[in-house]
Design a protein around this motif. Structure first.
Motif, short mmCIF file in Angstrom:
data_model
loop_
_atom_site.label_atom_id
_atom_site.label_comp_id
_atom_site.label_asym_id
_atom_site.label_seq_id
_atom_site.Cartn_x
_atom_site.Cartn_y
_atom_site.Cartn_z
N GLN A 62 6.53 -0.38 5.49
CA GLN A 62 5.18 -0.42 4.90
C GLN A 62 5.25 -0.28 3.38
O GLN A 62 4.46 0.42 2.75
CB GLN A 62 4.28 0.66 5.52
CG GLN A 62 4.01 0.44 7.00
CD GLN A 62 3.11 1.50 7.60
OE1 GLN A 62 3.50 2.64 7.79
NE2 GLN A 62 1.88 1.12 7.89
N PHE A 63 6.24 -0.98 2.84
CA PHE A 63 6.49 -0.92 1.40
C PHE A 63 5.41 -1.68 0.64
O PHE A 63 5.01 -2.77 1.03
CB PHE A 63 7.86 -1.55 1.10
CG PHE A 63 8.23 -1.59 -0.35
CD1 PHE A 63 8.92 -0.54 -0.93
CD2 PHE A 63 7.90 -2.68 -1.14
CE1 PHE A 63 9.28 -0.58 -2.27
CE2 PHE A 63 8.25 -2.73 -2.48
CZ PHE A 63 8.93 -1.67 -3.04
N SER A 64 4.93 -1.08 -0.46
CA SER A 64 4.04 -1.79 -1.37
C SER A 64 4.29 -1.26 -2.78
O SER A 64 4.91 -0.20 -2.96
CB SER A 64 2.58 -1.60 -0.97
OG SER A 64 2.06 -0.39 -1.49
N TRP A 65 3.77 -1.98 -3.75
CA TRP A 65 3.97 -1.59 -5.14
C TRP A 65 2.88 -0.65 -5.64
O TRP A 65 2.94 -0.21 -6.79
CB TRP A 65 4.01 -2.84 -6.02
CG TRP A 65 5.19 -3.72 -5.74
CD1 TRP A 65 5.19 -4.92 -5.11
CD2 TRP A 65 6.55 -3.44 -6.08
NE1 TRP A 65 6.47 -5.41 -5.02
CE2 TRP A 65 7.33 -4.53 -5.62
CE3 TRP A 65 7.20 -2.39 -6.73
CZ2 TRP A 65 8.71 -4.60 -5.77
CZ3 TRP A 65 8.59 -2.45 -6.89
CH2 TRP A 65 9.32 -3.53 -6.42
N VAL A 66 1.89 -0.35 -4.82
CA VAL A 66 0.75 0.44 -5.28
C VAL A 66 1.17 1.82 -5.82
O VAL A 66 0.75 2.21 -6.91
CB VAL A 66 -0.31 0.57 -4.17
CG1 VAL A 66 -1.42 1.54 -4.59
CG2 VAL A 66 -0.91 -0.80 -3.86
N GLU B 126 -0.99 6.73 0.57
CA GLU B 126 -1.07 5.33 1.00
C GLU B 126 -0.81 5.22 2.50
O GLU B 126 -1.36 4.33 3.16
CB GLU B 126 -0.07 4.48 0.22
CG GLU B 126 -0.25 3.00 0.45
CD GLU B 126 0.88 2.17 -0.16
OE1 GLU B 126 0.60 1.04 -0.59
OE2 GLU B 126 2.02 2.65 -0.18
N ARG B 127 -0.01 6.13 3.04
CA ARG B 127 0.29 6.11 4.47
C ARG B 127 -0.69 6.94 5.29
O ARG B 127 -0.48 7.18 6.47
CB ARG B 127 1.72 6.63 4.70
CG ARG B 127 2.80 5.80 4.03
CD ARG B 127 2.99 4.46 4.69
NE ARG B 127 3.52 4.63 6.03
CZ ARG B 127 4.82 4.65 6.32
NH1 ARG B 127 5.72 4.54 5.36
NH2 ARG B 127 5.23 4.79 7.57
N THR C 168 12.57 0.76 -5.58
CA THR C 168 12.81 -0.56 -4.99
C THR C 168 13.96 -0.52 -4.00
O THR C 168 13.86 -1.04 -2.88
CB THR C 168 13.10 -1.59 -6.09
OG1 THR C 168 12.02 -1.60 -7.03
CG2 THR C 168 13.26 -2.98 -5.51
N GLN D 264 2.80 1.38 -9.20
CA GLN D 264 1.83 0.99 -10.21
C GLN D 264 0.99 2.19 -10.66
O GLN D 264 0.71 2.36 -11.85
CB GLN D 264 0.92 -0.11 -9.66
CG GLN D 264 1.62 -1.44 -9.46
CD GLN D 264 0.80 -2.42 -8.64
OE1 GLN D 264 -0.25 -2.07 -8.09
NE2 GLN D 264 1.27 -3.65 -8.53
N ARG E 24 9.58 8.25 3.57
CA ARG E 24 8.94 7.36 4.56
C ARG E 24 9.32 7.73 5.99
O ARG E 24 8.43 7.82 6.85
CB ARG E 24 9.28 5.90 4.24
CG ARG E 24 8.63 5.38 2.97
CD ARG E 24 8.96 3.91 2.73
NE ARG E 24 8.33 3.40 1.52
CZ ARG E 24 8.88 3.45 0.31
NH1 ARG E 24 10.07 4.03 0.15
NH2 ARG E 24 8.26 2.96 -0.75
N ARG F 250 11.27 -4.37 4.46
CA ARG F 250 10.25 -3.70 3.64
C ARG F 250 8.92 -3.62 4.39
O ARG F 250 8.18 -2.64 4.24
CB ARG F 250 10.08 -4.40 2.30
CG ARG F 250 11.31 -4.29 1.42
CD ARG F 250 11.08 -4.87 0.03
NE ARG F 250 12.35 -4.93 -0.69
CZ ARG F 250 12.89 -3.92 -1.36
NH1 ARG F 250 12.22 -2.77 -1.44
NH2 ARG F 250 14.06 -4.04 -1.96
N ALA F 251 8.62 -4.64 5.19
CA ALA F 251 7.39 -4.60 5.97
C ALA F 251 7.44 -3.44 6.98
O ALA F 251 6.44 -2.75 7.20
CB ALA F 251 7.18 -5.92 6.69
#
Length: 441
Positions: A292-296, A409-410, A86, A299, A129, A288-289
């Protein structure tokens, strides 16, 4: 509750083996099924262990093992990983970085230096990143992420208890904070130097052969800089909480169904929740955008590792049983530092390296003062094996799978479990043989 490792046969390891096989094979053999049902498949292997265990040992014993694994092992692991994910996800390294070999190697060298200060997970989450963004217009970039896992996600964390979870467990057992820095420095520098050299040579060849695509999808003329630097404060707080939990021992303990919960661990875990909340609150809008932050990815790691922790519990217990368990033939071979290095490392590559370190620490006697003295070669071998060979597979160390998930994811086409093993076998394994020959005798 402690599992009766001496009473367990190899059949209890089959669900763990099945889970590993699923992680290795299904993303290639049935990618759509794995993508949509990975959590259900992992849960099925866990139930395949849990139901027979409850029938054989009773509901109370099963509940005790479940509580211990979740509360004492899985939750601290996930909370630390989540806090670092985070906070690092709220730091955007601005600038149109170009993935040339020198820049890539430089970012990895920086990450290796940071890893022993902020942990392999923290350094990996901070730098993966911008590294992916720098190479997003390279035709082939998976090798960059693979070497990043080797260097930043593992080897760079070999010098302090803050660097890698196995060394932190040793610190909790009484190993001095700077002991590993004094005893693993030559091996660590050799591996880092060799890996960076091999990477630079390979990346230079690929870069000259293919170059980059004409269109750079990340144009930015504002210069290099940090956005969301406020997250350095909660990141530092997370590191301080981990260090506090190993140095502050008030002697206060709570009992949860047979699992002791020291006050310092509860303060650490509660503080890590606060760190994540503070990061979400403090991060400027839009940062965060940009990342390209996400919780995937988080998870995905959380779902798979709960199954890994639960199904590997019998394996660790059988290992800790020593000569009384089914792994007695392996234990009998622990007659030299090299044997400790390869057995600790080999099992760390398929088990989580932190509990594997702890198992071999106790097999070597479990007395930190003696191991730091006359047993120093053995303790160095256990420490080096756990940290270095955690890089051999995606599940050997926490950052490995997380970095893979972020890269995929990227849009990076990462190798599967077997493909990654080919990379580590071709690049890392020969270097580990040299380490063993030179320093682990």
């Amino acid at each position: 509750m402690t599992l009766p490792g001496a009473a367990l046969g190899l059949a209890w390891a089959l669900p763990f083996a099945g889970l590993l096989l699923s992680i290795a094979v299904m993303p290639l053999a049935a990618p759509a099924v794995w993508h949509h049902h990975a959590g259900k498949i992992a849960a099925a292997w866990t139930l395949l262990l849990g139901l027979p265990f409850a029938l054989n040992f009773g509901a109370a014993a099963t509940g005790g093992v479940l509580v211990h694994t979740l509360v004492a092992e899985y939750l601290p692991f996930t909370l630390l990983l989540g806090a670092l994910y985070t906070t690092a996800g709220g730091i955007y390294i601005r600038g149109n970085l170009h993935g040339r070999p020198a820049l890539n190697a430089g970012l990895m060298a920086l990450g290796a230096a940071l890893a022993s200060v902020m942990g392999t997970t923290g350094a990996s989450m901070l730098l993966i990143r911008p590294l992916i963004r720098a190479n997003d217009n390279r035709r082939h970039n998976a090798h960059v992420v693979v070497f990043f896992i080797f260097i930043v996600g593992n080897v760079g964390g070999a010098l302090t208890p803050l660097g890698d979870p196995p060394l932190f467990l040793g610190f909790l057992q009484g190993v001095d904070f700077f002991w590993t820095a004094r005893h693993l420095l030559p091996e660590t520098l050799f591996l880092l130097g060799a890996l960076l050299a091999v990477f630079w040579a390979l990346d230079t060849w690929l870069y000259r052969r293919e170059g980059v695509t004409p269109l750079d999808p990340t144009p930015d003329t504002s210069g290099i800089g940090l956005e969301g630097a406020i997250n350095l404060l909660p990141l530092a707080a997370a590191i301080a909480l981990v260090l506090m939990s190993g140095t502050w021992r008030p002697g206060i303990e709570f009992d949860l169904w047979g699992t002791p919960l020291p006050l310092q661990a509860l303060v650490r875990d509660g503080g890590l929740l606060g760190v994540a909340a503070a990061s979400l609150w403090l991060t400027p809008a839009g940062v965060r955008a940009k990342n390209q932050f996400s919780w995937v990815p988080m998870q995905e790691v959380a779902k798979l590792f709960i199954a890994i922790f639960l199904t590997m519990a019998p394996v660790i217990a059988m290992l800790q049983a020593g000569p009384a368990g089914v792994f007695a033939p392996l234990v009998a071979r622990l007659d030299s530092p090299a044997a400790y290095f390869w057995l600790t490392g080999g099992l760390s590559s398929v088990l989580d390296n932190a509990p594997t370190y702890l198992a071999f620490f106790h097999l070597a006697g479990g007395d930190a003062q003696r191991l730091m003295g006359e047993g120093a070669p053995v303790l160095a071998a256990i420490s080096g094996g756990a940290v270095f060979m955690g890089a051999m597979t995606y599940i050997g160390n926490a950052p490995n799978f997380m970095v893979k998930a972020i890269a995929e994811e990227r849009g990076v086409r990462m190798p599967g479990f077997g493909g990654y093993l080919l990379w580590s076998g071709a690049v890392l394994l020969p270097l580990l043989f040299l380490v063993s020959w030179r320093w682990m005798q």
